[in-house]
Each structure stands twice: as structure tokens, then as C-alpha cells.
Design an enzyme around this catalytic site. Structure first.
Site, PDB file in Angstrom:
ATOM      1  N   ASP A   1     -11.533 -47.860 -17.439  1.00  0.00           N
ATOM      2  CA  ASP A   1     -11.201 -49.273 -17.260  1.00  0.00           C
ATOM      3  C   ASP A   1     -12.279 -50.165 -17.877  1.00  0.00           C
ATOM      4  OD1 ASP A   1      -9.428 -51.267 -15.671  1.00  0.00           O
ATOM      5  OD2 ASP A   1     -11.478 -51.842 -15.120  1.00  0.00           O
TER       6      ASP A   1
ATOM      7  N   GLU B   1     -16.695 -29.756 -20.817  1.00  0.00           N
ATOM      8  CA  GLU B   1     -16.772 -28.545 -19.988  1.00  0.00           C
ATOM      9  C   GLU B   1     -15.409 -28.155 -19.446  1.00  0.00           C
ATOM     10  OE1 GLU B   1     -19.585 -28.891 -16.763  1.00  0.00           O
ATOM     11  OE2 GLU B   1     -20.921 -30.090 -18.053  1.00  0.00           O
TER      12      GLU B   1
END
Ligand code: NOJ
Length: 527
Positions: free
Chosen positions: A206, A248
Site C-alpha cells: 500500500d 525465500e
């Protein structure tokens, strides 16, 4: 807990169709008038049938809802109005079983004033350093520390009883975080892990160009570079840290980056930063062939050097719904010029919105759909005393705010509240049931049917780059390098002849009796 199943396709996000769920207004499973996760879970078959690849959920965390959930009090809890964390985990897993990934929304610029950090800060704790507290100017500190304005109107500062002021670029209930503090960075990387561990495949960021501030908090001076709080260079290091976490898990980002400068915009999409960002220049582009073509060309040109896919957006929970926008004299979008009572031709807007759907779904990159777009919902007029969006009140009542695009969805034409659930938290306008999904699902000419067909057929365009084809003024015609289809959109005043030796696959409206493409209509053709 649902660990992500190994991805068949790590590059899914480069060409996905992503459906935005504004949970509060999507489907109300428990009948209290507010949409919830039970409602979303029940609608998963609908979303699978629509054919979307992922769902982006607006913030669903614990929140006082002073800005529709963009005031987060706890990222590790679901707001009780929406459900529980266990239910969110179930939803993520169930969606994934249907081939649908989940994207959550993170709001780094600010938190709720009810967040434990801000409450501790108000109590005078060291948490003050996690925000921007300053003494005021003037003899008694009665003037804000600088002249910044809130994005929702009014000053960006609020004074506390102890005399200090705190910064909020949005509502006073959304204090800005201090991103120069390492704990703020650590906490957000932890929040990312928390949701990636639960199988989330992506994060929307955002107000991604706003979190970093000039530490001196100087007054704003027009034209001075760098800006004290927009698009500061410090942000890139923050997002590199986020990218390392996402990598990851094989997760991806989409940034909410409102920046007119295309080169600055593209910097957020470098290979070690955010994967994608919303295309607001396309979203706000007027319905005009030359301008749309320029917007598409600029988009592709700005993304190419960084190797990021483009995104195509027609609307979201912040802007006037497409059908309404395209039915007005000014078919572009600008927050600054929104007013009440703009004359609108909905039939015209609907025709254009349907054509725009085929245009955007044929372009190379990712497409975002906002709930209700597939139903062709117009912007609703909300009775003044029911408007909740802070943008309305903080504009002094001149801005209608954003609730008109957040009205609870119509699902079943013959059910109370058009099948949304209980008495909706925002009133549905008269005639809302005529847009109901159940009715449209049975109607071959409906907007829902058009979207379903378009998403199903979209792979015929292939993955290749776009090539413009010769076309008369006001007509957009293109193919994709390795694809078997063409897209033609007519924005000119006269009907357009279709290319020879091509067979229509799908059209946004009927061809004329001579087989030509009428104004404000799009067609997909087999090449
Ligand atoms: C952008 C969001 O889309 C909008 O709804 C919100 O009000 C602001 N950011 C503040 O978080």
C-alpha cells in the site's frame, strides 16, 4: 497449516488474472451485513469458474475500520467482523486447491492509532520513536510542525493533549511510521514471513512510494527535489530487504506506486525490488484511441528495461467504477476533480467498459479485476448520512468519497439484499438485483459471461510481445508475436471493417448487419 504446494509455474504472476476482494463488501456468510471469510469461501467455486489465478484481499486484519481496514491494529489477527486466523488459513488452502493463489495487503506507511505501538507511544513510551512526533511551531507550539497536507484533506498533523504533534499522511487515526527506525523494518519483514508461512503467494504494498520521510521534516516546496515524502531513494533499500524475504518463499509483490515519472516508477521494479506495480496511468487514461495507445506503448517501454511485466487495471476500491467513468464527458479519472452529480450515460459507459475488458485482457502482462467489475456494476450514489469514507468528511463534504465503488455485491436476484447476506453495511441502490451474478450466469449476453469467456480464451493470444496492426484513426488493432489471435477495438465514430481472413472469437457487443465493428466495441479474432 497449508504450506504452499510447489508451483507448477513460478512465473504465474507475469501473466495472471488477479481478482481483488474487498472482503467487507464481497459476500456476507454470517448475515450481519458485513462481508466475511465464510462468504469468500462459499464463493470460491464462482471465482474458479470465472477463471482467475489469484485473489488480492484488501486488508483483512484487526482494525477499527476508520479507513476500510487500511488502519491496521494487528497484522497477525483477522478482524472479528471478517473471521479468524484459522479461517483465513483454511481459505488460503482451499483457494490453492482450486488453483487460486492468495495475495494480502500490507500498509507500511502507517498503522491504526489503536495499534499497540501507537498506544504505547501515546503513553509516553520509547515507541514514540517509531512514529513522527514533533513539537509545534509558533510561540505556544500551536501550529503544525510543517505544512504537509493529508491525502484525505486537512493538515497531516494532529496535536495531542501533551502539546506534541504526530504525522499522518492519511486520517488522524493512521499515524505514519518512522521507517528510519530499524524496529519498523524488522517488524514488517516479520509480518511478511508470518503470511508467507501461511501459504500466501504475494503481497500488495500500500502507498508504496510514501513511507520514507526526509528526517528533517521540512516544509514542502513545489518542484524541489527530492520530495520530503514521495518516492525517496531510501525506499529502494527497504524493498530490497523485502524482496530477499519473498524470494525465500517464491512470493511476489505488487506495489501501489502512483508516480507520473515513468523512469522513477520503473526503479521500483528492478529485479531485486518489487515484481510488479499497478498501472494507474492506464486506469486513469480517458477513453480515447490515441491516448490509450500511447499509454500502452509507454507502459511497455517503461517496463522493458527492468524486465518486469506490465499490469492492466481498469478500477479498484479507490476509484469511480469503470462503467460510470466511461459514461461521462470526462472519461479519465482524477481524485482532485471528483464531485457529486456528474451526468452519466450508463448504457454508453457499459458498452465501453465491456470493450475495455477485452482490450486489457488481450495485452501482455497481468490483469487486475476489482470485484463487481465482472458484473458491470456502476458507481452507486450513497446517501450522505451513510458515507463512511474519511475522504468525504475530510474534504469538507465536497468529495463523494470512495464508498460508491464499495457497495456490497449482488449475488442472487430474488433474495433479500440481492443475496449479499444481512442488511448491507452500505446501502445497495435500487435496481442492484438486476446485476446479480446468478442472473448474469444464465445470460449469454451478460458482462459476467463476457468476462468468463474472455478469461477462458485469453491464452490464444500467447505470451509474446504486442505488435500494432494497421488500422484507421480511432481504431486499435494488435496481435501478439506468437499468438493466434487479434484484438480490435473501435473508438472511432464510424463502424470499422474487420481484417480479411479473420473469424470472430468473442466480441463485447454485436457486429453491425454488414459484419463491421461498431463504435465502442471490441472483438477478438482468430488470426
Ligand atoms: C491506498 C489504499 O488503496 C486506500 O484505500 C487507502 O485509503 C490509502 N492507501 C491509505 O492506506
Amino acid at each position: 497449516m497449508g504450506q504452499p504446494t510447489p508451483d507448477r509455474d513460478d512465473d504465474w504472476w507475469r501473466s495472471a488474472v488477479i481478482y481483488q476482494v474487498y472482503v467487507r463488501s464481497f459476500a456476507d456468510g454470517d448475515g450481519d451485513g458485513t462481508g466475511d471469510l465464510t462468504g469468500v469461501r462459499a464463493a470460491l467455486p464462482y471465482l474458479a469458474e470465472l477463471g482467475v489465478d489469484a485473489l488480492w484481499f484488501n486488508p483483512w486484519y484487526l482494525s477499527p475500520m476508520k479507513d476500510g481496514g487500511y488502519d491496521v491494529a494487528d497484522y497477525r489477527a483477522i478482524d472479528p467482523a471478517f473471521g479468524t486466523l484459522a479461517e483465513a488459513e483454511k481459505l488460503i488452502a482451499e483457494a490453492r486447491e482450486l488453483g487460486i493463489r492468495t495475495i494480502v495487503d500490507i500498509v507500511p506507511n502507517h498503522v491504526s492509532d489503536q495499534h499497540p505501538w501507537f498506544r504505547a507511544a501515546l503513553a509516553g513510551g520509547p515507541e514514540r520513536d517509531l512514529f513522527h512526533f514533533r513539537p509545534g511551531r509558533g510561540e505556544h507550539g500551536e501550529r503544525p510542525p510543517n505544512d504537509w497536507r493529508s491525502e484525505f484533506g486537512g493538515p497531516a498533523w494532529t496535536r495531542l493533549p501533551d502539546g506534541d504533534w504526530y504525522l499522518h499522511l492519511f486520517a488522524p487515526e493512521q499515524p505514519d511510521l518512522n521507517w528510519a527506525h530499524p524496529a519498523v523494518r524488522r517488524e514488517h519483514e516479520d509480518i511478511l514471513r508470518f503470511w508467507f508461512e501461511r501459504g500466501v503467494a504475494g503481497v500488495r504494498v500500500d502507498s508504496a512510494a510514501l513511507p520514507a520521510k526526509d528526517p528533517r521534516l521540512p516544509d514542502f516546496v513545489a518542484g524541489r527535489d527530492p520530495h520530503p515524502y514521495v518516492d525517496r531513494d531510501e525506499l529502494h533499500d527497504i524493498y530490497r530487504g523485502w524482496r530477499a524475504v519473498a524470494d525465500e518463499y517464491g512470493a511476489v509483490f505488487v506495489g501501489e506506486v502512483w508516480l507520473p515519472d515513468t523512469e522513477r516508477f520503473a526503479r521500483y521494479l528492478r529485479p531485486d525490488e518489487l515484481h510488479t506495480a499497478f498501472n494507474f496511468s492506464f486506469m486513469t487514461c480517458p477513453w480515447d484511441a490515441a491516448r490509450l495507445r500511447a499509454s500502452i506503448d509507454d507502459t511497455l517501454a517503461e517496463h522493458a528495461p527492468v524486465g518486469a511485466p506490465a499490469t492492466w487495471v481498469l478500477c479498484n476500491h479507490d476509484v469511480t467504477r469503470t462503467v460510470t467513468r466511461y459514461g461521462r464527458a470526462d472519461t479519465g479519472f482524477d481524485f482532485a476533480t471528483k464531485t457529486f452529480g456528474t451526468p452519466t450515460d450508463l448504457a454508453l459507459g457499459t458498452r465501453r467498459a465491456r470493450a475495455a475488458a477485452l482490450l486489457s485482457l488481450a495485452l501482455p502482462g497481468t490483469v487486475y479485476l476489482y470485484q463487481g467489475e465482472e458484473l458491470g456494476l456502476p458507481e452507486a450514489d450513497i446517501p450522505l448520512d451513510r458515507i463512511e469514507d474519511p475522504m468525504h468528511a475530510r474534504s469538507g463534504g465536497t468529495d463523494p468519497g470512495r464508498d460508491g465503488c464499495r457497495v456490497p455485491l449482488p449475488w442472487t436476484a430474488d433474495a433479500p439484499h440481492a443475496g449479499f447476506g444481512g442488511e448491507p453495511w452500505l446501502p445497495q441502490p435500487a435496481g442492484w438485483a438486476s446485476y446479480a451474478a446468478d442472473r448474469q450466469a444464465r445470460d449469454p449476453g451478460s458482462t459476467l459471461t463476457l468476462y468468463r469467456e474472455a478469461i477462458r480464451l485469453r491464452p490464444v493470444f500467447g505470451d509474446g510481445p504486442l505488435t500494432w496492426l494497421p488500422a484507421p484513426d480511432g481504431v486499435l488493432a494488435f496481435a501478439r508475436a506468437d499468438g493466434g489471435a487479434l484484438c480490435v477495438v473501435n473508438l472511432a465514430d464510424t463502424p470499422a471493417a474487420l481484417p480479411a481472413r479473420s473469424a470472430p472469437l468473442l466480441a463485447s457487443g454485436p457486429l453491425d448487419p454488414d459484419g463491421r465493428l461498431p463504435k465502442d466495441t471490441a472483438v477478438w479474432l482468430r488470426a
